[in-house]
Design an enzyme around this catalytic site. Sequence first.
Site, PDB file in Angstrom:
ATOM      1  N   ASP A   1      -2.784   2.451  -6.165  1.00  0.00           N
ATOM      2  CA  ASP A   1      -1.732   2.503  -5.158  1.00  0.00           C
ATOM      3  C   ASP A   1      -1.660   1.309  -4.213  1.00  0.00           C
ATOM      4  O   ASP A   1      -0.916   1.342  -3.234  1.00  0.00           O
ATOM      5  CB  ASP A   1      -1.873   3.776  -4.332  1.00  0.00           C
ATOM      6  CG  ASP A   1      -3.189   3.850  -3.577  1.00  0.00           C
ATOM      7  OD1 ASP A   1      -4.161   3.191  -4.005  1.00  0.00           O
ATOM      8  OD2 ASP A   1      -3.261   4.564  -2.572  1.00  0.00           O
ATOM      9  N   GLU A   2      -2.386   0.251  -4.485  1.00  0.00           N
ATOM     10  CA  GLU A   2      -2.253  -0.921  -3.614  1.00  0.00           C
ATOM     11  C   GLU A   2      -2.585  -2.196  -4.376  1.00  0.00           C
ATOM     12  O   GLU A   2      -3.317  -2.193  -5.365  1.00  0.00           O
ATOM     13  CB  GLU A   2      -3.132  -0.799  -2.366  1.00  0.00           C
ATOM     14  CG  GLU A   2      -4.622  -0.806  -2.620  1.00  0.00           C
ATOM     15  CD  GLU A   2      -5.429  -0.849  -1.328  1.00  0.00           C
ATOM     16  OE1 GLU A   2      -5.091  -1.645  -0.417  1.00  0.00           O
ATOM     17  OE2 GLU A   2      -6.406  -0.093  -1.233  1.00  0.00           O
TER      18      GLU A   2
ATOM     19  N   ASP B   1       0.859  -1.181   0.000  1.00  0.00           N
ATOM     20  CA  ASP B   1       0.000   0.000   0.000  1.00  0.00           C
ATOM     21  C   ASP B   1       0.902   1.240   0.000  1.00  0.00           C
ATOM     22  O   ASP B   1       1.690   1.441   0.930  1.00  0.00           O
ATOM     23  CB  ASP B   1      -0.891  -0.006   1.237  1.00  0.00           C
ATOM     24  CG  ASP B   1      -1.991   1.046   1.176  1.00  0.00           C
ATOM     25  OD1 ASP B   1      -2.121   1.716   0.136  1.00  0.00           O
ATOM     26  OD2 ASP B   1      -2.715   1.192   2.185  1.00  0.00           O
TER      27      ASP B   1
END
Length: 387
Positions: free
Chosen positions: A123-124, A29
């Site tokens: 983003d993860e 993350d």
Amino acid sequence: MAEPAPLPGPNDPDNATEGAGLRKIIHVDMDAFFASVEQRDDPNLRGRPVAVGGSSGRGVVAAASYEARRFGVKSAMPSVTARRLCPDLVFVKSRFEAYREASEQIRAVFHHHTPHVEPLSLDEAYLDVTEDRLGVGSATRIAQMIRQEIKAKTQLTASAGVSYNKFLAKLASDQNKPDGLCVIRPGEGAAFVQSLPIRRFHGVGPKAEAKMKRLGIETGADLAAKDMVFLRANFGSFADYLYRAARGIDLRPVRTSRIRKSIGGERTFSEDISSGSQLRATLENIVDIVWTRVENAAAKRSEDQPPVRGRTVTLKLKYTDFQINTRAKSVAHWVEDKEEFARLARILLEEAMPLPMPIRLMGLTLSNLDRGDATERKRDEAQLSLL
């Protein structure tokens, strides 16, 4: 920067064998991703409280830097509220091309180590490294390498969680943020979960947390002490998830392809609302949230792929008695801009008023998405996710 995790020991997930039915899962993350990209690209923003999103009266925060979070600023918060909490807050407009470019660099790092990558957003992602491409063997070491490579290639920091299932890996990635690493080994999952406040469980929002506290459930241990009969009587279909989560159980595999049928967002209120002005202002905030997610999904697609488009807008209202009412409106053409999406949402709200009673939740979704042909769906749908 956080200290690196120790090398794997005898009870590390790295030593779990396939025969034992355990996987090696990493959840990565990025730390305050959108805001961190802005601070990276503009030195004047470094060390300052930054919010990505609209600064107007009806604007909403899409992302906040850690400097802003210290004042209580967070994503999906109305901009006026964020400004009140942090008068020195700096608002910057979203730059999805910059975020997509950074995301593609990060994805390349993931795929350098494993083909088994399940993106959740820009983003993860989850990674299954039970068998890794470089033959490293240690999930902990792979997580360390990934974080180092991301920092070298993007000048951004990532936090990672390592465990033997997705639920635990995601909890672990949040444990030592920002720029941290946490490992939950076989045999440690249940104890780790039961030490957490109930709010840390995915899916437990403010209302569910309040209800649980009224029932004497404040930690994972309190939840684990309740039997299935009690949980089903009080939480219905949510009970099965809660029962497994309290014991650190999650059998879901990492899926490299999954089909997304809608993009949406919702807000649960600390106090029920019913006035027309409150309802309309809330709707505008949710329009901002959802359309940001639509743009986020579109930003992840390459130039030779069709845009993310939908034909149906759905309004969801949950009343104070927990009854849910939904209204939908479909059009023959694609809803391709925020203005039309907002116009359709406003029509649905006006049709629902006056409300029979106050509401505790409002949500919007865009569905009937155009996803291209079947081959494209298998390759690209895994990249659609809410922020």
